[in-house]
Motif scaffolding. Structure first.
Motif, PDB file in Angstrom:
ATOM      1  N   LEU A  16      -0.377   0.075  -6.474  1.00  0.00           N
ATOM      2  CA  LEU A  16      -0.634  -0.389  -5.487  1.00  0.00           C
ATOM      3  C   LEU A  16      -1.958   0.736  -3.942  1.00  0.00           C
ATOM      4  N   PRO A  17      -2.722   0.234  -3.281  1.00  0.00           N
ATOM      5  CA  PRO A  17      -4.187   0.943  -2.113  1.00  0.00           C
ATOM      6  C   PRO A  17      -2.888   1.912  -2.140  1.00  0.00           C
ATOM      7  N   LEU A  18      -4.240   3.582  -1.494  1.00  0.00           N
ATOM      8  CA  LEU A  18      -3.960   4.363  -1.173  1.00  0.00           C
ATOM      9  C   LEU A  18      -4.416   4.970  -0.615  1.00  0.00           C
ATOM     10  N   ALA A  21       1.071  -0.838   0.116  1.00  0.00           N
ATOM     11  CA  ALA A  21      -0.132  -0.403  -0.147  1.00  0.00           C
ATOM     12  C   ALA A  21       1.060   1.495  -0.083  1.00  0.00           C
ATOM     13  N   CYS A  22      -0.081   2.436   0.268  1.00  0.00           N
ATOM     14  CA  CYS A  22       1.129   3.966  -0.184  1.00  0.00           C
ATOM     15  C   CYS A  22       0.057   4.723   0.587  1.00  0.00           C
ATOM     16  N   TYR A  23       1.078   5.047   1.814  1.00  0.00           N
ATOM     17  CA  TYR A  23       0.485   6.023   2.584  1.00  0.00           C
ATOM     18  C   TYR A  23       1.202   7.763   1.995  1.00  0.00           C
ATOM     19  N   VAL A  24       0.241   8.469   1.616  1.00  0.00           N
ATOM     20  CA  VAL A  24       0.144   9.974   1.022  1.00  0.00           C
ATOM     21  C   VAL A  24       0.722  10.684   2.816  1.00  0.00           C
ATOM     22  N   SER A  45      -5.527  -4.617   7.329  1.00  0.00           N
ATOM     23  CA  SER A  45      -6.784  -4.973   7.543  1.00  0.00           C
ATOM     24  C   SER A  45      -7.923  -4.756   6.488  1.00  0.00           C
ATOM     25  N   LEU A  46      -7.467  -3.631   5.775  1.00  0.00           N
ATOM     26  CA  LEU A  46      -8.449  -3.097   4.850  1.00  0.00           C
ATOM     27  C   LEU A  46      -8.491  -3.339   3.281  1.00  0.00           C
ATOM     28  N   LEU A  47      -6.844  -4.644   3.085  1.00  0.00           N
ATOM     29  CA  LEU A  47      -7.277  -4.977   2.383  1.00  0.00           C
ATOM     30  C   LEU A  47      -7.595  -6.248   1.406  1.00  0.00           C
TER      31      LEU A  47
END
Length: 232
Positions: free
Chosen positions: A108-110, A38-41, A230-232
């Motif tokens: 990647l999910p953001l 995942a990628c965290y902005v 947990s959200l993926l």
């Protein structure tokens, strides 16, 4: 889908810039580890920029946990001003940063959010108009109120956020009185989760007798990574 290694090797060395609006550009830095999930902005707090030791360490440690980060400057910090930009410009910066992350790590999910002021600006942007592709917001010390002035007016817009939210807060946070935070969690319902860091203040400092700041930082970042998983 994890990011490919070729993208990783090109991403982690040099700072980059992106346009916010009307030719205005700000700096950013992408940390994209091999196998990222995942990628965290990640937005900075009001008084420090993206290269603050906490921000740099957070990006590095999240990378070790399989979470890429795009951390970036708000325009006022780019020009080394102490006065934060008007909310509309902050919201535009958040939106441009999310778009940049989507371009740089399209597989990647953001997620988005950040430290204190940066997390609040991100949540305001999301409340006004959902950030494309963002699955959840993670706040590292959400500032519910000014120090010494308990209240929750700064959180009213969160009722309009329709994606999951994680509040990582210190139990000694002078900007988030615990009872107010707990009441907010109840009002937000299933959309909101919290992770409380014992004895930590708003900057996630702890008294020397109770532990080390580096241990606290690792604890809160593991909480963030677990929540994203947990959200993926």
């Amino acid at each position: 889908m994890p990011a490919d290694r070729g993208t990783v090797e090109a991403a982690n060395h040099d700072p980059l810039t992106f346009e916010v609006q009307g030719g205005l550009r700000v700096s950013a830095r992408l940390e994209l580890p091999a196998g990222a999930r995942a990628c965290y902005v990640l937005a900075h707090g009001a008084g420090v920029g993206m290269e603050h030791p906490f921000m740099s360490a957070a990006a590095r440690e999240l990378g070790a946990l399989g979470i890429a980060t795009l951390r970036y400057q708000f325009p006022y910090m780019e020009r080394r001003s102490r006065r934060p930009d008007p909310p509309a410009l902050c919201h535009a910066t958040v939106r441009a940063a999310v778009a940049q992350a989507a371009r740089l790590a399209p597989a990647l999910p953001l997620f988005a959010g950040g430290r204190s002021f940066g997390g609040r600006m991100t949540s305001q942007a999301q409340a006004l108009d959902p950030l494309p592709g963002v699955r959840g917001l993670a706040f590292l010390g959400f500032p519910l109120h000014p120090a010494g002035k308990p209240g929750d007016s700064r959180a009213q817009h969160l009722a309009d956020v329709r994606i999951p939210m994680l509040f990582v807060q210190g139990t000694r946070d002078a900007l988030a009185e615990r009872g107010l935070l707990e009441a907010l969690m109840v009002r937000l319902g299933a959309r909101a989760s919290s992770s409380l860091i014992e004895d930590a203040d708003h900057s996630f400092h702890v008294p020397a007798r109770t532990g080390k700041d580096s241990q606290v930082r690792s604890e809160l970042l593991r909480a963030v990574a677990r929540w994203m998983e947990s959200l993926l």
